[in-house]
Scaffold this motif. Structure first.
Motif, short mmCIF file in Angstrom:
data_model
loop_
_atom_site.label_atom_id
_atom_site.label_comp_id
_atom_site.label_asym_id
_atom_site.label_seq_id
_atom_site.Cartn_x
_atom_site.Cartn_y
_atom_site.Cartn_z
N MET A 85 0.86 -1.19 0.00
CA MET A 85 0.00 0.00 0.00
C MET A 85 0.89 1.23 0.00
N PRO A 86 0.70 2.14 -0.94
CA PRO A 86 1.53 3.35 -0.99
C PRO A 86 1.42 4.16 0.30
N TYR A 87 2.54 4.62 0.82
CA TYR A 87 2.51 5.42 2.04
C TYR A 87 1.69 6.69 1.87
N GLU A 88 1.69 7.25 0.65
CA GLU A 88 0.97 8.51 0.44
C GLU A 88 -0.54 8.34 0.57
N TRP A 89 -1.04 7.10 0.56
CA TRP A 89 -2.47 6.88 0.78
C TRP A 89 -2.87 7.12 2.24
N ILE A 90 -1.93 6.95 3.15
CA ILE A 90 -2.27 6.86 4.58
C ILE A 90 -3.06 8.08 5.06
N PRO A 91 -2.58 9.30 4.89
CA PRO A 91 -3.38 10.44 5.38
C PRO A 91 -4.72 10.57 4.69
N GLU A 92 -4.78 10.22 3.41
CA GLU A 92 -6.05 10.34 2.68
C GLU A 92 -7.07 9.31 3.17
N LEU A 93 -6.61 8.08 3.41
CA LEU A 93 -7.52 7.05 3.93
C LEU A 93 -7.94 7.37 5.36
N HIS A 94 -7.02 7.91 6.14
CA HIS A 94 -7.36 8.32 7.50
C HIS A 94 -8.47 9.37 7.48
N GLU A 95 -8.33 10.35 6.61
CA GLU A 95 -9.33 11.42 6.50
C GLU A 95 -10.66 10.86 6.00
N TYR A 96 -10.58 9.93 5.06
CA TYR A 96 -11.80 9.34 4.51
C TYR A 96 -12.54 8.54 5.60
N CYS A 97 -11.79 7.82 6.41
CA CYS A 97 -12.41 7.09 7.52
C CYS A 97 -13.05 8.06 8.51
N LEU A 98 -12.33 9.14 8.82
CA LEU A 98 -12.84 10.14 9.75
C LEU A 98 -14.18 10.69 9.28
N ASN A 99 -14.28 10.94 7.99
CA ASN A 99 -15.51 11.48 7.43
C ASN A 99 -16.64 10.45 7.40
N ASN A 100 -16.30 9.18 7.57
CA ASN A 100 -17.31 8.11 7.56
C ASN A 100 -17.55 7.52 8.95
N ASP A 101 -17.04 8.22 9.98
CA ASP A 101 -17.27 7.80 11.37
C ASP A 101 -16.81 6.38 11.65
N VAL A 102 -15.65 6.01 11.11
CA VAL A 102 -15.07 4.71 11.38
C VAL A 102 -13.57 4.94 11.58
N TYR A 103 -12.96 4.20 12.48
CA TYR A 103 -11.54 4.40 12.76
C TYR A 103 -10.68 3.80 11.65
N PHE A 104 -9.64 4.53 11.28
CA PHE A 104 -8.64 4.03 10.34
C PHE A 104 -7.56 3.30 11.13
#
Length: 349
Positions: A85-104
């Motif tokens: 998994m590309p490291y650059e995905w990490i902050p984007e997936l974290h933010e996407y989880c945050l917006n969906n009320d689920v923990y990354f």
């Protein structure tokens, strides 16, 4: 038992089961697929969606050969490299989880991956094959984040060594997961009772990382045995290309699993035995009491022929059945009608 929190979600025996939807590497290298997996987890009601973060260079030795269970002609190194998994995905997936009320969450398999993840995950998930990597465990423990550690392919003594390492390095928030390192795991091999053994041995919250194909049986059994954490792989489609799709849950199966977990929690109730509000009508109408079976005149003797232990229905109930032997042999001090509940003020003595 040392319970703890992941974010604002308590993890422990008196809290709802913390459900981790294991997306793993089932994103197949596509960011949009990773986000769809987050959508699926959030819509099903999972508490966290977890990926895997690794680099083949830090995971396998050179010329490591193949692995039979994957049914892939490539070397295990090449397979793992293709799943990174590309490291650059990490902050984007974290933010996407945050917006969906689920923990990354994401499992780090090496130090540099852990460093990339540290800012974005509320807890560490340690994979079974990493659970005996003591220096790595020390590094994770030093971050003061909770640790959830799978125990597949390890014996109790080895688990004990790893727990000692984590505790000595300052890890006060720890959960251990029973796991069987077989993909898929036959249902007869899942050994859910091990979660109780781990809890008794280490006095920490325990749970199940489940690789069986059945979405319900093992997770429900684990919850019934006191699991605090359930982890299960998810996919958009079992027929997708990749090593972890075939044994993962599709969206409808994840829905089914989480619904079953929540129903099981509800069914478990409390450990108190008491008369419940839903029982009140039958408590009053169906529990037996001492009643006259025929008319009894004042002064007549109470015998087995004129009283019995019966359900009162809507009649006023008589004495508790435990007093039957005390009632028989006494005399009535007033007229008693057939069907009437017999009480002490109806009797002499």
């Amino acid at each position: 038992m040392a319970t703890f929190e992941i974010g604002d979600q308590p993890v422990g025996p008196d809290s709802p089961t913390f459900v981790i939807a294991e997306a793993g590497s089932n994103h197949n290298g596509e960011l949009d697929v990773a986000k769809e997996l987050i959508d699926v987890a959030a819509e099903a009601g999972a508490d966290a969606v977890k990926f895997q973060t690794f680099r083949a260079d830090d995971l396998y030795v050179e010329e490591s050969g193949d692995v039979e269970y994957l049914d892939d002609d490539r070397s295990i190194y090449d397979i793992i490299e293709s799943m990174e998994m590309p490291y650059e995905w990490i902050p984007e997936l974290h933010e996407y989880c945050l917006n969906n009320d689920v923990y990354f969450m994401s499992t780090p398999f090496d130090e540099r991956s852990a460093n990339e993840l540290a800012e974005y995950v509320p807890a560490w998930k340690v994979a079974s094959y990493t659970s005996s990597h003591h220096s790595f465990l020390r590094d994770l423990a030093s971050t003061d984040k909770p640790v959830i550690m799978s125990t597949g392919a390890h014996e109790m003594g080895e688990v004990s060594e790893s727990v000692r390492v984590l505790r000595e390095a300052g890890c006060d928030s720890l959960a251990l997961l029973q796991c069987v390192a077989a993909y898929p795991t036959p249902i007869e091999e899942i050994n859910v009772r091990a979660i109780s053994a781990l809890r008794e041995e280490f006095d920490v919250p325990t749970g199940l990382s489940d690789h069986t194909l059945d979405p319900v049986t093992a997770p429900m059994t684990a919850v019934a045995l006191g699991a605090s954490v359930i982890e299960k792989h998810i996919t958009l489609d079992k027929t997708m290309s990749g090593p972890d799709h075939e044994f993962a849950l599709e969206p409808d199966e994840l829905d089914e699993m989480i619904a079953a977990i929540r129903k099981t929690e509800t069914a478990l109730g409390s450990n108190e035995k008491q008369v419940l509000a839903v029982e009140e009508e039958l408590h009053d109408k169906a529990r037996r009491a001492i009643h006259a079976t025929k008319e009894i005149e004042s002064g007549a003797k109470i015998t087995e022929e004129n009283v019995s232990v019966l359900r009162p229905g809507e009649r006023e109930k008589g004495l508790h059945p435990k007093f039957y032997d005390d009632v028989v042999g006494t005399r009535a001090i007033k007229n008693i009608t057939a069907g009437q509940g017999i009480n002490w003020d109806d009797l002499d003595g």
